[in-house]
Write a protein that holds these residues in place. Structure first.
Motif, PDB file in Angstrom:
ATOM      1  N   MET A   1       0.849  -1.176   0.000  1.00  0.00           N
ATOM      2  CA  MET A   1       0.000   0.000   0.000  1.00  0.00           C
ATOM      3  C   MET A   1       0.893   1.237   0.000  1.00  0.00           C
ATOM      4  O   MET A   1       1.886   1.302   0.700  1.00  0.00           O
ATOM      5  N   SER A   2       0.524   2.199  -0.811  1.00  0.00           N
ATOM      6  CA  SER A   2       1.253   3.468  -0.812  1.00  0.00           C
ATOM      7  C   SER A   2       0.320   4.587  -1.275  1.00  0.00           C
ATOM      8  O   SER A   2      -0.656   4.355  -1.972  1.00  0.00           O
ATOM      9  N   ALA A   3       0.656   5.784  -0.838  1.00  0.00           N
ATOM     10  CA  ALA A   3      -0.121   6.976  -1.200  1.00  0.00           C
ATOM     11  C   ALA A   3       0.768   7.895  -2.020  1.00  0.00           C
ATOM     12  O   ALA A   3       1.983   7.915  -1.847  1.00  0.00           O
ATOM     13  N   ARG A   4       0.139   8.661  -2.884  1.00  0.00           N
ATOM     14  CA  ARG A   4       0.872   9.659  -3.671  1.00  0.00           C
ATOM     15  C   ARG A   4       0.334  11.040  -3.309  1.00  0.00           C
ATOM     16  O   ARG A   4      -0.879  11.255  -3.313  1.00  0.00           O
ATOM     17  N   ILE A   5       1.257  11.951  -3.009  1.00  0.00           N
ATOM     18  CA  ILE A   5       0.892  13.303  -2.586  1.00  0.00           C
ATOM     19  C   ILE A   5       1.446  14.300  -3.604  1.00  0.00           C
ATOM     20  O   ILE A   5       2.662  14.400  -3.769  1.00  0.00           O
ATOM     21  N   PRO A   6       0.585  15.068  -4.263  1.00  0.00           N
ATOM     22  CA  PRO A   6       1.088  16.146  -5.115  1.00  0.00           C
ATOM     23  C   PRO A   6       1.507  17.318  -4.229  1.00  0.00           C
ATOM     24  O   PRO A   6       0.778  17.706  -3.316  1.00  0.00           O
ATOM     25  N   VAL A   7       2.707  17.848  -4.473  1.00  0.00           N
ATOM     26  CA  VAL A   7       3.283  18.873  -3.602  1.00  0.00           C
ATOM     27  C   VAL A   7       3.771  20.059  -4.426  1.00  0.00           C
ATOM     28  O   VAL A   7       4.364  19.887  -5.488  1.00  0.00           O
ATOM     29  N   LYS A   8       3.535  21.253  -3.896  1.00  0.00           N
ATOM     30  CA  LYS A   8       4.169  22.456  -4.433  1.00  0.00           C
ATOM     31  C   LYS A   8       5.199  22.880  -3.398  1.00  0.00           C
ATOM     32  O   LYS A   8       4.857  23.266  -2.280  1.00  0.00           O
ATOM     33  N   LEU A   9       6.469  22.781  -3.748  1.00  0.00           N
ATOM     34  CA  LEU A   9       7.567  23.048  -2.824  1.00  0.00           C
ATOM     35  C   LEU A   9       8.113  24.456  -3.004  1.00  0.00           C
ATOM     36  O   LEU A   9       8.371  24.888  -4.128  1.00  0.00           O
ATOM     37  N   THR A  10       8.305  25.142  -1.894  1.00  0.00           N
ATOM     38  CA  THR A  10       8.957  26.452  -1.893  1.00  0.00           C
ATOM     39  C   THR A  10      10.247  26.341  -1.089  1.00  0.00           C
ATOM     40  O   THR A  10      10.205  26.232   0.137  1.00  0.00           O
ATOM     41  N   PRO A  11      11.406  26.325  -1.761  1.00  0.00           N
ATOM     42  CA  PRO A  11      12.685  26.260  -1.054  1.00  0.00           C
ATOM     43  C   PRO A  11      13.121  27.639  -0.566  1.00  0.00           C
ATOM     44  O   PRO A  11      12.487  28.649  -0.873  1.00  0.00           O
ATOM     45  N   LYS A  12      14.205  27.676   0.189  1.00  0.00           N
ATOM     46  CA  LYS A  12      14.798  28.913   0.721  1.00  0.00           C
ATOM     47  C   LYS A  12      13.803  29.711   1.551  1.00  0.00           C
ATOM     48  O   LYS A  12      13.781  30.938   1.510  1.00  0.00           O
ATOM     49  N   SER A  13      12.985  29.036   2.327  1.00  0.00           N
ATOM     50  CA  SER A  13      12.014  29.689   3.191  1.00  0.00           C
ATOM     51  C   SER A  13      12.662  29.989   4.541  1.00  0.00           C
ATOM     52  O   SER A  13      13.758  29.510   4.839  1.00  0.00           O
ATOM     53  N   SER A  14      11.982  30.746   5.377  1.00  0.00           N
ATOM     54  CA  SER A  14      12.514  31.050   6.698  1.00  0.00           C
ATOM     55  C   SER A  14      12.325  29.898   7.675  1.00  0.00           C
ATOM     56  O   SER A  14      12.934  29.875   8.732  1.00  0.00           O
ATOM     57  N   LYS A  15      11.455  28.934   7.320  1.00  0.00           N
ATOM     58  CA  LYS A  15      11.232  27.775   8.189  1.00  0.00           C
ATOM     59  C   LYS A  15      10.719  26.597   7.378  1.00  0.00           C
ATOM     60  O   LYS A  15      10.240  26.762   6.259  1.00  0.00           O
TER      61      LYS A  15
ATOM     62  N   SER B   1      -2.417   4.741   3.155  1.00  0.00           N
ATOM     63  CA  SER B   1      -3.348   4.955   2.045  1.00  0.00           C
ATOM     64  C   SER B   1      -3.511   6.457   1.831  1.00  0.00           C
ATOM     65  O   SER B   1      -3.128   7.264   2.679  1.00  0.00           O
ATOM     66  N   ASP B   2      -4.110   6.836   0.699  1.00  0.00           N
ATOM     67  CA  ASP B   2      -4.360   8.258   0.429  1.00  0.00           C
ATOM     68  C   ASP B   2      -5.214   8.878   1.536  1.00  0.00           C
ATOM     69  O   ASP B   2      -4.955  10.003   1.971  1.00  0.00           O
ATOM     70  N   SER B   3      -6.224   8.153   2.001  1.00  0.00           N
ATOM     71  CA  SER B   3      -7.098   8.704   3.044  1.00  0.00           C
ATOM     72  C   SER B   3      -6.353   8.861   4.372  1.00  0.00           C
ATOM     73  O   SER B   3      -6.577   9.829   5.099  1.00  0.00           O
ATOM     74  N   GLU B   4      -5.450   7.936   4.700  1.00  0.00           N
ATOM     75  CA  GLU B   4      -4.657   8.064   5.932  1.00  0.00           C
ATOM     76  C   GLU B   4      -3.734   9.273   5.866  1.00  0.00           C
ATOM     77  O   GLU B   4      -3.569   9.994   6.849  1.00  0.00           O
ATOM     78  N   VAL B   5      -3.152   9.501   4.696  1.00  0.00           N
ATOM     79  CA  VAL B   5      -2.275  10.665   4.528  1.00  0.00           C
ATOM     80  C   VAL B   5      -3.062  11.955   4.738  1.00  0.00           C
ATOM     81  O   VAL B   5      -2.654  12.828   5.493  1.00  0.00           O
ATOM     82  N   ARG B   6      -4.205  12.081   4.080  1.00  0.00           N
ATOM     83  CA  ARG B   6      -5.024  13.303   4.230  1.00  0.00           C
ATOM     84  C   ARG B   6      -5.460  13.490   5.679  1.00  0.00           C
ATOM     85  O   ARG B   6      -5.457  14.605   6.192  1.00  0.00           O
ATOM     86  N   GLU B   7      -5.838  12.406   6.339  1.00  0.00           N
ATOM     87  CA  GLU B   7      -6.274  12.495   7.732  1.00  0.00           C
ATOM     88  C   GLU B   7      -5.134  12.960   8.633  1.00  0.00           C
ATOM     89  O   GLU B   7      -5.313  13.848   9.468  1.00  0.00           O
TER      90      GLU B   7
END
Length: 93
Positions: free
Chosen positions: A1-15, A82-88
Motif C-alpha cells: 500500500m502506498s499513497a501519492r501526494i502532489p506537492v508544491k515546494l517552496t525552497p529557501k524559506s525562513s522555516k 493509504s491516500d485517506s490516511e495521509v489526508r487524515e
C-alpha cells in the motif's frame, strides 16, 4: 500500500512548514510545503521528504520523491499509508 501526494515546494524559506492544501495552475489539489534548504544538489527535496515523514509519523525511508526532481511541483510517494490516511494525518496536524 502506498499513497501519492502532489506537492508544491517552496525552497529557501525562513522555516520548514506544511502550509496546507491549495491548487496547482490546472486546478488540481496540491500540498503546499516550505523548506529552509536551497534547491542545490537535492537538498530541498531531501528536506521535503524529512518534513513530510515527520508530519505523517512514518520513517524517513517510507517517503520518496516519485516525480518532479527539478520542479516546484512534485509527486511524493508514501509507503505504508493509504491516500485517506495521509489526508487524515495532514489535516490533524
Amino acid at each position: 500500500m502506498s499513497a501519492r501526494i502532489p506537492v508544491k515546494l517552496t525552497p529557501k524559506s525562513s522555516k520548514d512548514a506544511i502550509e496546507g492544501w491549495g491548487v496547482d495552475p490546472d486546478g488540481r489539489p496540491v500540498l503546499k510545503v516550505r523548506v529552509r534548504a536551497q534547491p542545490v544538489d537535492g537538498a530541498a527535496n531531501a528536506a521535503l521528504e524529512a518534513v513530510l515523514a515527520r508530519a505523517l509519523g512514518v520513517p524517513r525511508r517510507d517517503v520518496n520523491l516519485a516525480r518532479g526532481n527539478q520542479s516546484r511541483l512534485k509527486m511524493v510517494e508514501v509507503t505504508g499509508l493509504s491516500d485517506s490516511e495521509v489526508r487524515e494525518r495532514l489535516s490533524a496536524g
